[in-house]
Scaffold this motif. Structure first.
Motif, PDB file in Angstrom:
ATOM      1  N   ARG A 173      61.413  21.388  39.330  1.00  0.00           N
ATOM      2  CA  ARG A 173      59.992  22.091  39.249  1.00  0.00           C
ATOM      3  C   ARG A 173      59.075  21.043  38.858  1.00  0.00           C
ATOM      4  NH1 ARG A 173      60.075  26.159  35.586  1.00  0.00           N
ATOM      5  NH2 ARG A 173      61.139  27.685  37.268  1.00  0.00           N
ATOM      6  N   ASP A 180      58.334  31.809  31.809  1.00  0.00           N
ATOM      7  CA  ASP A 180      58.427  32.458  33.359  1.00  0.00           C
ATOM      8  C   ASP A 180      59.891  33.067  33.415  1.00  0.00           C
ATOM      9  OD1 ASP A 180      60.997  30.797  34.129  1.00  0.00           O
ATOM     10  OD2 ASP A 180      59.596  28.871  33.917  1.00  0.00           O
ATOM     11  N   ASP A 181      59.823  33.825  34.502  1.00  0.00           N
ATOM     12  CA  ASP A 181      60.897  34.807  34.423  1.00  0.00           C
ATOM     13  C   ASP A 181      62.335  34.242  34.778  1.00  0.00           C
ATOM     14  OD1 ASP A 181      59.125  36.946  34.373  1.00  0.00           O
ATOM     15  OD2 ASP A 181      58.996  37.208  36.489  1.00  0.00           O
ATOM     16  N   GLU A 182      62.254  32.928  35.331  1.00  0.00           N
ATOM     17  CA  GLU A 182      63.645  32.315  35.596  1.00  0.00           C
ATOM     18  C   GLU A 182      64.294  31.783  34.109  1.00  0.00           C
ATOM     19  OE1 GLU A 182      66.467  30.649  37.771  1.00  0.00           O
ATOM     20  OE2 GLU A 182      65.062  32.050  38.353  1.00  0.00           O
ATOM     21  N   PHE A 183      63.394  31.421  33.347  1.00  0.00           N
ATOM     22  CA  PHE A 183      63.911  31.209  32.122  1.00  0.00           C
ATOM     23  C   PHE A 183      64.919  32.324  31.522  1.00  0.00           C
ATOM     24  CE2 PHE A 183      63.575  31.535  27.453  1.00  0.00           C
ATOM     25  CZ  PHE A 183      64.350  30.287  27.098  1.00  0.00           C
ATOM     26  N   TYR A 184      64.238  33.455  31.231  1.00  0.00           N
ATOM     27  CA  TYR A 184      64.807  34.638  30.856  1.00  0.00           C
ATOM     28  C   TYR A 184      66.036  35.097  31.680  1.00  0.00           C
ATOM     29  CZ  TYR A 184      60.664  34.663  28.001  1.00  0.00           C
ATOM     30  OH  TYR A 184      59.789  34.175  26.927  1.00  0.00           O
ATOM     31  N   ARG A 185      65.879  35.146  32.724  1.00  0.00           N
ATOM     32  CA  ARG A 185      67.260  35.231  33.772  1.00  0.00           C
ATOM     33  C   ARG A 185      68.253  34.260  33.364  1.00  0.00           C
ATOM     34  NH1 ARG A 185      70.129  33.901  37.610  1.00  0.00           N
ATOM     35  NH2 ARG A 185      69.027  31.970  38.028  1.00  0.00           N
ATOM     36  N   LEU A 186      68.034  33.099  33.114  1.00  0.00           N
ATOM     37  CA  LEU A 186      69.094  32.285  32.859  1.00  0.00           C
ATOM     38  C   LEU A 186      69.425  32.484  31.376  1.00  0.00           C
ATOM     39  CD1 LEU A 186      67.652  28.900  34.316  1.00  0.00           C
ATOM     40  CD2 LEU A 186      69.927  30.234  35.169  1.00  0.00           C
ATOM     41  N   ARG A 239      66.773  22.597  37.362  1.00  0.00           N
ATOM     42  CA  ARG A 239      65.568  23.519  37.643  1.00  0.00           C
ATOM     43  C   ARG A 239      64.305  23.076  37.218  1.00  0.00           C
ATOM     44  NH1 ARG A 239      67.000  28.638  39.915  1.00  0.00           N
ATOM     45  NH2 ARG A 239      69.329  28.882  39.900  1.00  0.00           N
ATOM     46  N   ASP A 259      72.108  23.616  34.483  1.00  0.00           N
ATOM     47  CA  ASP A 259      71.303  24.226  35.675  1.00  0.00           C
ATOM     48  C   ASP A 259      69.733  24.477  35.134  1.00  0.00           C
ATOM     49  OD1 ASP A 259      70.861  25.839  37.892  1.00  0.00           O
ATOM     50  OD2 ASP A 259      71.016  27.778  36.597  1.00  0.00           O
ATOM     51  N   PHE A 260      69.521  24.795  33.709  1.00  0.00           N
ATOM     52  CA  PHE A 260      68.379  24.889  33.267  1.00  0.00           C
ATOM     53  C   PHE A 260      67.419  23.757  33.495  1.00  0.00           C
ATOM     54  CE2 PHE A 260      64.998  24.529  30.069  1.00  0.00           C
ATOM     55  CZ  PHE A 260      64.266  25.788  30.317  1.00  0.00           C
TER      56      PHE A 260
END
Length: 86
Positions: A79, A26-32, A75, A71-72
């Motif tokens: 989820r 997912d995009d959130e993982f790559y952003r983090l 989240r 943080d990861f």
């Protein structure tokens, strides 16, 4: 010697993390992940700028990665909990 133990500990932690919680797509993982890399680069830049010892740099990197991991996982747990409620 300290670096070798640290490298082995990191490798073991990465393996354990990959086993228990595989990388999500997912995009959130790559952003983090990019944010963690930015923190590491900033710690390295500050280390070079201030001429601090390598140990202090390792501590800054470790602290930044610990914050990102917390943080990861927060989240990921949120989820999972929201999916269980459905």
């Amino acid at each position: 010697m300290v670096g070798m133990r640290s490298d082995r500990a990191r490798a073991r932690a990465r393996h354990l993390l990959a086993t228990v919680y595989p990388i999500p797509e997912d995009d959130e993982f790559y952003r983090l992940r990019e944010l963690a890399i930015d923190y590491i680069r900033e710690a390295d830049r500050l280390d070079a700028e201030n001429g601090d010892a390598a140990t202090e740099s390792d501590e800054l990197i470790s602290a930044a990665l610990d914050a990102m991991a917390r943080d990861f996982f927060a989240r990921a747990l949120a989820r999972t909990a929201s999916q269980d409620d459905r």
